[in-house]
Design a protein around this motif. Sequence first.
Motif, PDB file in Angstrom:
ATOM      1  N   ILE A 104      -1.711  -3.610  -8.716  1.00 46.82           N
ATOM      2  CA  ILE A 104      -1.190  -3.149 -10.106  1.00 46.82           C
ATOM      3  C   ILE A 104       0.064  -3.542 -10.393  1.00 46.82           C
ATOM      4  O   ILE A 104       0.478  -3.912 -11.314  1.00 46.82           O
ATOM      5  CB  ILE A 104      -1.534  -1.564 -10.222  1.00 46.82           C
ATOM      6  CG1 ILE A 104      -3.007  -1.536 -10.238  1.00 46.82           C
ATOM      7  CG2 ILE A 104      -0.986  -1.127 -11.393  1.00 46.82           C
ATOM      8  CD1 ILE A 104      -3.691  -0.092 -10.114  1.00 46.82           C
ATOM      9  N   GLY A 105       1.058  -3.246  -9.113  1.00 50.75           N
ATOM     10  CA  GLY A 105       2.504  -3.561  -9.348  1.00 50.75           C
ATOM     11  C   GLY A 105       2.692  -5.197  -9.379  1.00 50.75           C
ATOM     12  O   GLY A 105       3.671  -5.421 -10.339  1.00 50.75           O
ATOM     13  N   GLY A 106       1.910  -5.810  -8.954  1.00 51.25           N
ATOM     14  CA  GLY A 106       1.970  -7.262  -9.014  1.00 51.25           C
ATOM     15  C   GLY A 106       1.977  -7.813 -10.728  1.00 51.25           C
ATOM     16  O   GLY A 106       2.514  -8.545 -11.169  1.00 51.25           O
ATOM     17  N   ILE A 107       0.604  -7.484 -11.230  1.00 46.36           N
ATOM     18  CA  ILE A 107       0.548  -7.330 -12.512  1.00 46.36           C
ATOM     19  C   ILE A 107       1.832  -6.828 -13.524  1.00 46.36           C
ATOM     20  O   ILE A 107       1.975  -7.745 -14.571  1.00 46.36           O
ATOM     21  CB  ILE A 107      -0.817  -6.843 -12.946  1.00 46.36           C
ATOM     22  CG1 ILE A 107      -2.164  -7.171 -11.993  1.00 46.36           C
ATOM     23  CG2 ILE A 107      -0.981  -6.771 -14.419  1.00 46.36           C
ATOM     24  CD1 ILE A 107      -3.343  -6.653 -12.339  1.00 46.36           C
ATOM     25  N   ILE A 108       2.169  -5.898 -13.285  1.00 50.52           N
ATOM     26  CA  ILE A 108       3.067  -5.146 -13.929  1.00 50.52           C
ATOM     27  C   ILE A 108       4.353  -6.122 -13.810  1.00 50.52           C
ATOM     28  O   ILE A 108       5.114  -6.459 -14.936  1.00 50.52           O
ATOM     29  CB  ILE A 108       3.715  -3.633 -13.523  1.00 50.52           C
ATOM     30  CG1 ILE A 108       2.620  -2.792 -13.890  1.00 50.52           C
ATOM     31  CG2 ILE A 108       4.912  -3.375 -14.224  1.00 50.52           C
ATOM     32  CD1 ILE A 108       2.619  -1.715 -13.256  1.00 50.52           C
TER      33      ILE A 108
END
Length: 319
Positions: free
Chosen positions: A292-296
């Motif tokens: 999720i952090g990567g997508i953000i």
Amino acid sequence: MVKTCLQKKGFRAMIPFRTKITASVYALLSISFWGVSFVSAKAVLGKLDPYSLLVLRFGIGALFLLFILLLNRYRLRISIRYIPHLVVLGILGVFIHQVLQATALLTINASSAGWLISFSPIFTVLLSVLFLHEKMDLKKGIGMVVAIAGVFLVTTTRSGHSFEFALNIGFILMILSTLNWAVYSILLKRLQIPYPALLVTFYMSLIGFVLTLPFIIRNKGWESLPLLTQTEWAHLLFLAIFVSGIGYWYWGKALEVLDASRVSTFIYLEPLVTLIAAIFLLHEKFILISAIGGIIIIIGVAIVNGGLARLLASTILKK
């Protein structure tokens, strides 16, 4: 040549979108190499000390760049007028930056280091506004905040440690290294050295190698070379050729075309690349929050780069 056009401020709008896309790909490749470098360094540091590794990286990297220059029949001669420029860039971008980070990583965890690296684009934007007269708007600000939030999620969940805000020597050194990288990127853009990025990177690597050479002499790092396995040698060559050689070269090519503030935002993708490399190469556990952090992070970088990011995506889909 693209660089000649860039040196004339009034012609910035004439740069074709495809040229900007190519520059973005160069920046993305640099960050990809640097992101994987943490995995390769981890594989080698069991037998080589950090400072000897730096010497070998830039020594072999300089030889590789020299080979490419000779293969393409580039002239190695440069005007004496630009030697001080190259010396300053070599000291800042190679010697000081790498020594600061290597020393900082001895006293702070990877999570804190990854989080602190995200300050580099902030410093770059501030310096770009002051010295390159680049514009800072609300969209850039929002994109950077979003990307920083993603970096925090990726680095803290991957390491299993929370960010430690402690003003120890490692913390201070890492902040100094991010500020130093911002200054280096601004100078590389501002000095406008009228030579190909490949030639500039070669001389920078050569200067960095000469300056770090005393470390391997002091630590007798060459004594550990026979102990390296074939896999470890492969990691060392990757660090030298792709991370220290091509990575710096492509970063310079990106700065020839794009604003320094835009190029710097790609740094936010580095912990994401490290995460992906660790999962596939080190078989680390996949963590949903990190994903999720990567997508953000990707969303934040896309916001900063605006239409350029959309055009790049559409180009890839067409292919």
